[in-house]
Scaffold this motif. Structure first.
Motif, PDB file in Angstrom:
ATOM      1  N   MET A  32      12.896   6.568  -3.077  1.00  0.00           N
ATOM      2  CA  MET A  32      14.327   6.334  -3.332  1.00  0.00           C
ATOM      3  C   MET A  32      14.602   4.878  -3.683  1.00  0.00           C
ATOM      4  O   MET A  32      15.754   4.508  -3.964  1.00  0.00           O
ATOM      5  N   ALA A  33      13.559   4.027  -3.659  1.00  0.00           N
ATOM      6  CA  ALA A  33      13.778   2.581  -3.774  1.00  0.00           C
ATOM      7  C   ALA A  33      14.567   2.192  -5.019  1.00  0.00           C
ATOM      8  O   ALA A  33      15.485   1.367  -4.956  1.00  0.00           O
ATOM      9  N   GLU A  34      14.249   2.820  -6.141  1.00  0.00           N
ATOM     10  CA  GLU A  34      14.917   2.415  -7.383  1.00  0.00           C
ATOM     11  C   GLU A  34      16.368   2.900  -7.468  1.00  0.00           C
ATOM     12  O   GLU A  34      17.097   2.511  -8.373  1.00  0.00           O
ATOM     13  N   LEU A  35      16.783   3.742  -6.511  1.00  0.00           N
ATOM     14  CA  LEU A  35      18.177   4.205  -6.487  1.00  0.00           C
ATOM     15  C   LEU A  35      19.071   3.262  -5.690  1.00  0.00           C
ATOM     16  O   LEU A  35      20.293   3.422  -5.674  1.00  0.00           O
ATOM     17  N   CYS A  36      18.469   2.286  -5.034  1.00  0.00           N
ATOM     18  CA  CYS A  36      19.181   1.496  -4.018  1.00  0.00           C
ATOM     19  C   CYS A  36      20.450   0.828  -4.555  1.00  0.00           C
ATOM     20  O   CYS A  36      21.520   0.984  -3.987  1.00  0.00           O
ATOM     21  N   ALA A  37      20.334   0.103  -5.664  1.00  0.00           N
ATOM     22  CA  ALA A  37      21.493  -0.642  -6.181  1.00  0.00           C
ATOM     23  C   ALA A  37      22.604   0.324  -6.600  1.00  0.00           C
ATOM     24  O   ALA A  37      23.796   0.100  -6.308  1.00  0.00           O
ATOM     25  N   HIS A  38      22.211   1.416  -7.236  1.00  0.00           N
ATOM     26  CA  HIS A  38      23.192   2.429  -7.661  1.00  0.00           C
ATOM     27  C   HIS A  38      23.939   2.978  -6.442  1.00  0.00           C
ATOM     28  O   HIS A  38      25.176   3.105  -6.452  1.00  0.00           O
ATOM     29  N   LEU A  39      23.193   3.291  -5.390  1.00  0.00           N
ATOM     30  CA  LEU A  39      23.809   3.881  -4.197  1.00  0.00           C
ATOM     31  C   LEU A  39      24.772   2.897  -3.531  1.00  0.00           C
ATOM     32  O   LEU A  39      25.865   3.270  -3.099  1.00  0.00           O
ATOM     33  N   LEU A  62      12.084  13.436  -6.435  1.00  0.00           N
ATOM     34  CA  LEU A  62      12.991  12.294  -6.573  1.00  0.00           C
ATOM     35  C   LEU A  62      12.817  11.652  -7.945  1.00  0.00           C
ATOM     36  O   LEU A  62      13.737  11.060  -8.499  1.00  0.00           O
ATOM     37  N   ASP A  63      11.597  11.778  -8.496  1.00  0.00           N
ATOM     38  CA  ASP A  63      11.297  11.181  -9.795  1.00  0.00           C
ATOM     39  C   ASP A  63      11.463  12.168 -10.947  1.00  0.00           C
ATOM     40  O   ASP A  63      11.744  11.764 -12.069  1.00  0.00           O
ATOM     41  N   VAL A  89       0.859  -1.183   0.000  1.00  0.00           N
ATOM     42  CA  VAL A  89       0.000   0.000   0.000  1.00  0.00           C
ATOM     43  C   VAL A  89       0.897   1.236   0.000  1.00  0.00           C
ATOM     44  O   VAL A  89       1.690   1.444   0.931  1.00  0.00           O
ATOM     45  N   ASN A  90       0.810   2.019  -1.070  1.00  0.00           N
ATOM     46  CA  ASN A  90       1.512   3.304  -1.094  1.00  0.00           C
ATOM     47  C   ASN A  90       0.612   4.336  -0.419  1.00  0.00           C
ATOM     48  O   ASN A  90      -0.463   4.638  -0.934  1.00  0.00           O
ATOM     49  N   PRO A  91       1.031   4.877   0.719  1.00  0.00           N
ATOM     50  CA  PRO A  91       0.169   5.833   1.432  1.00  0.00           C
ATOM     51  C   PRO A  91      -0.071   7.146   0.688  1.00  0.00           C
ATOM     52  O   PRO A  91      -0.927   7.914   1.089  1.00  0.00           O
ATOM     53  N   ASN A  92       0.681   7.408  -0.391  1.00  0.00           N
ATOM     54  CA  ASN A  92       0.329   8.589  -1.185  1.00  0.00           C
ATOM     55  C   ASN A  92      -0.394   8.153  -2.460  1.00  0.00           C
ATOM     56  O   ASN A  92      -0.485   6.961  -2.760  1.00  0.00           O
ATOM     57  N   THR A  93      -0.935   9.145  -3.173  1.00  0.00           N
ATOM     58  CA  THR A  93      -1.848   8.824  -4.287  1.00  0.00           C
ATOM     59  C   THR A  93      -1.157   8.822  -5.655  1.00  0.00           C
ATOM     60  O   THR A  93      -1.834   8.693  -6.675  1.00  0.00           O
ATOM     61  N   THR A  94       0.173   8.985  -5.671  1.00  0.00           N
ATOM     62  CA  THR A  94       0.862   9.164  -6.959  1.00  0.00           C
ATOM     63  C   THR A  94       1.102   7.837  -7.672  1.00  0.00           C
ATOM     64  O   THR A  94       1.806   6.951  -7.164  1.00  0.00           O
ATOM     65  N   ARG A  95       0.507   7.706  -8.860  1.00  0.00           N
ATOM     66  CA  ARG A  95       0.534   6.439  -9.608  1.00  0.00           C
ATOM     67  C   ARG A  95       1.959   6.047 -10.027  1.00  0.00           C
ATOM     68  O   ARG A  95       2.366   4.891  -9.874  1.00  0.00           O
ATOM     69  N   ALA A  96       2.725   7.018 -10.554  1.00  0.00           N
ATOM     70  CA  ALA A  96       4.069   6.679 -11.033  1.00  0.00           C
ATOM     71  C   ALA A  96       4.929   6.146  -9.886  1.00  0.00           C
ATOM     72  O   ALA A  96       5.695   5.185 -10.054  1.00  0.00           O
ATOM     73  N   MET A  97       4.781   6.747  -8.715  1.00  0.00           N
ATOM     74  CA  MET A  97       5.566   6.286  -7.564  1.00  0.00           C
ATOM     75  C   MET A  97       5.102   4.900  -7.131  1.00  0.00           C
ATOM     76  O   MET A  97       5.916   4.042  -6.767  1.00  0.00           O
ATOM     77  N   THR A  98       3.800   4.662  -7.196  1.00  0.00           N
ATOM     78  CA  THR A  98       3.267   3.337  -6.832  1.00  0.00           C
ATOM     79  C   THR A  98       3.809   2.272  -7.786  1.00  0.00           C
ATOM     80  O   THR A  98       4.167   1.167  -7.362  1.00  0.00           O
ATOM     81  N   ASP A  99       3.896   2.604  -9.067  1.00  0.00           N
ATOM     82  CA  ASP A  99       4.431   1.650 -10.057  1.00  0.00           C
ATOM     83  C   ASP A  99       5.900   1.326  -9.755  1.00  0.00           C
ATOM     84  O   ASP A  99       6.317   0.169  -9.846  1.00  0.00           O
ATOM     85  N   ALA A 100       6.669   2.353  -9.410  1.00  0.00           N
ATOM     86  CA  ALA A 100       8.088   2.126  -9.092  1.00  0.00           C
ATOM     87  C   ALA A 100       8.231   1.259  -7.842  1.00  0.00           C
ATOM     88  O   ALA A 100       9.063   0.346  -7.787  1.00  0.00           O
ATOM     89  N   ILE A 101       7.388   1.526  -6.852  1.00  0.00           N
ATOM     90  CA  ILE A 101       7.392   0.732  -5.615  1.00  0.00           C
ATOM     91  C   ILE A 101       7.048  -0.726  -5.937  1.00  0.00           C
ATOM     92  O   ILE A 101       7.681  -1.661  -5.435  1.00  0.00           O
ATOM     93  N   GLU A 102       6.066  -0.913  -6.818  1.00  0.00           N
ATOM     94  CA  GLU A 102       5.657  -2.277  -7.193  1.00  0.00           C
ATOM     95  C   GLU A 102       6.815  -3.014  -7.877  1.00  0.00           C
ATOM     96  O   GLU A 102       7.072  -4.181  -7.584  1.00  0.00           O
ATOM     97  N   ARG A 103       7.542  -2.330  -8.758  1.00  0.00           N
ATOM     98  CA  ARG A 103       8.688  -2.967  -9.432  1.00  0.00           C
ATOM     99  C   ARG A 103       9.720  -3.425  -8.404  1.00  0.00           C
ATOM    100  O   ARG A 103      10.258  -4.538  -8.492  1.00  0.00           O
ATOM    101  N   CYS A 104      10.004  -2.573  -7.414  1.00  0.00           N
ATOM    102  CA  CYS A 104      11.036  -2.900  -6.417  1.00  0.00           C
ATOM    103  C   CYS A 104      10.587  -4.057  -5.527  1.00  0.00           C
ATOM    104  O   CYS A 104      11.386  -4.916  -5.156  1.00  0.00           O
ATOM    105  N   PRO A 147      16.096  16.110 -12.646  1.00  0.00           N
ATOM    106  CA  PRO A 147      17.146  15.381 -13.386  1.00  0.00           C
ATOM    107  C   PRO A 147      18.408  15.150 -12.557  1.00  0.00           C
ATOM    108  O   PRO A 147      19.199  14.251 -12.861  1.00  0.00           O
ATOM    109  N   ASP A 148      18.596  15.942 -11.503  1.00  0.00           N
ATOM    110  CA  ASP A 148      19.794  15.785 -10.665  1.00  0.00           C
ATOM    111  C   ASP A 148      19.541  14.935  -9.424  1.00  0.00           C
ATOM    112  O   ASP A 148      20.429  14.809  -8.570  1.00  0.00           O
ATOM    113  N   ALA A 149      18.349  14.353  -9.310  1.00  0.00           N
ATOM    114  CA  ALA A 149      17.977  13.662  -8.073  1.00  0.00           C
ATOM    115  C   ALA A 149      18.987  12.571  -7.688  1.00  0.00           C
ATOM    116  O   ALA A 149      19.416  12.495  -6.531  1.00  0.00           O
ATOM    117  N   ARG A 150      19.354  11.762  -8.654  1.00  0.00           N
ATOM    118  CA  ARG A 150      20.269  10.649  -8.366  1.00  0.00           C
ATOM    119  C   ARG A 150      21.586  11.159  -7.772  1.00  0.00           C
ATOM    120  O   ARG A 150      22.090  10.639  -6.778  1.00  0.00           O
TER     121      ARG A 150
END
Ligand code: 2AL
Length: 246
Positions: A183-190, A150-151, A6-21, A154-157
Motif C-alpha cells: 500500500m506504500a505508493e497509495l500513502c500520499a493519495h490516501l 493491490l498492484d 528486505v522485502n520478505p516476499n519474492t515479488t519483483r514489482a512489489m520490491t521495486d515499488a517499495i524501493e521507490r518509496c 484496477p479498483d484497488a486504490r
C-alpha cells in the motif's frame, strides 16, 4: 550509510515499488537498495507464508552483512523473522509494523490499521500488543484485497481509500497505519483523500533506521540479540549452519 530494504516476499514489482518509496524519503548521504526474498512465497498473507519467508529473510541479512550494509528495513507488515534478523545483523533492523505504529503514536491519541485480508488481523493485533501499541490501536480493518491484487486490481486504490475512510469513521481515530508494504505508493493519495495522517511503514522504518545510524546507534549485541550460538543445521536448512565466530 548503507540501508537495505528486505522485502520478505519474492515479488519483483512489489520490491521495486517499495524501493521507490524508501528512496523518496532517504537522505542524500544514504545509499539505499531493496532486495526481494531470494526464497519464499510470492506474497505473505498467512502464518504459513510468514514462517516460510523467514529463511530467505535471514539469508538476505547474512548477505547484507557480507556486503557491508549498516541497517535494514523488513518490509512486510507481519515483521517476520525480526528477532532472528536482529541476532544476525550488527546494525539496526526495523520492521514496518513497529515503525508505522510507533510513528502513528506520535500523531494523535489513536490510530486505525488498514490491512489486506481478515486472516492477517490476528498477527497485526499481536504485534500491536508486543510493541506496547495497543493503547493507541483503536481498530484493525481490512480491504479484503490479497497483497498482489493491490498492484493488479484496477479498483484497488478506490477500495483501500474507502476502507481507510470507514476505519477512521468507525474508530474515531486520528491517523491511519497502512497494514501492507504493497500500500506504500497509495500513502500520499490516501492522506489527501481522508484528511488524517496516513503512515506508510516502509517510509517510517527507512527513516527510523537512518535516524538510528545518524545517532551512532547500533543493535545491542548484549544478551538476547547477540549472534546465535553455532550448531549443525541439517536437511533443507543445512546452508543456514553458522560457523563459530573467531
Ligand atoms: C504483507 C506485506 O506487507 N507484504 C506481504 O507480502 N504481505 N502484509 C499483509 N498484511 O498482507
Amino acid at each position: 550509510m548503507r540501508i537495505r530494504v528486505v522485502n520478505p516476499n519474492t515479488t519483483r514489482a512489489m520490491t521495486d515499488a517499495i524501493e521507490r518509496c524508501a528512496r523518496a524519503v532517504a537522505g542524500p548521504g544514504t545509499v539505499l537498495d531493496a532486495v526481494a526474498n531470494p526464497t519464499g512465497p510470492a506474497s505473505i498473507e498467512s502464518h504459513y507464508d510468514e514462517a516460510l519467508s523467514v529463511p530467505g529473510i535471514l539469508a538476505a541479512i547474512r548477505q547484507g552483512e557480507a556486503d557491508g550494509v549498516d541497517g535494514y528495513v523488513l518490509a512486510c507488515f507481519g515483521d517476520p523473522g525480526l528477532d532472528a534478523a536482529r541476532e544476525l545483523a550488527a546494525g539496526p533492523v526495523i520492521g514496518i509494523a513497529e515503525a508505522a505504529m510507533h510513528t502513528a503514536s506520535h500523531l494523535g491519541r489513536g490510530f486505525s490499521v488498514v490491512t489486506t485480508l481478515g486472516r492477517t488481523i490476528g498477527r497485526a493485533g499481536d504485534l500491536a500488543e508486543r510493541y506496547g501499541m495497543q493503547r493507541f490501536c483503536r481498530g484493525i480493518h481490512t480491504c479484503e484485497l490479497p497483497v498482489l491484487a493491490l498492484d493488479t486490481d484496477p479498483d484497488a486504490r478506490k477500495i483501500v481509500t474507502e476502507a481507510c475512510r470507514a476505519a477512521v469513521e468507525a474508530d474515531g481515530s486520528d491517523a491511519i497505519v497502512l497494514g501492507c508494504a504493497g500500500m506504500a505508493e497509495l500513502c500520499a493519495h490516501l492522506r489527501d483523500e481522508i484528511g488524517v495522517p496516513v503512515v506508510d511503514g516502509v517510509a517510517a522504518a527507512t527513516l527510523t533506521v537512518q535516524s538510528l545510524l545518524t545517532l551512532g546507534l547500533r543493535k545491542s549485541g548484549r544478551g538476547e540479540y547477540a549472534p546465535p550460538p553455532p550448531k549443525p543445521y541439517t536437511g533443507l536448512l543445512h546452508a543456514f549452519t553458522l560457523e563459530p565466530q573467531r
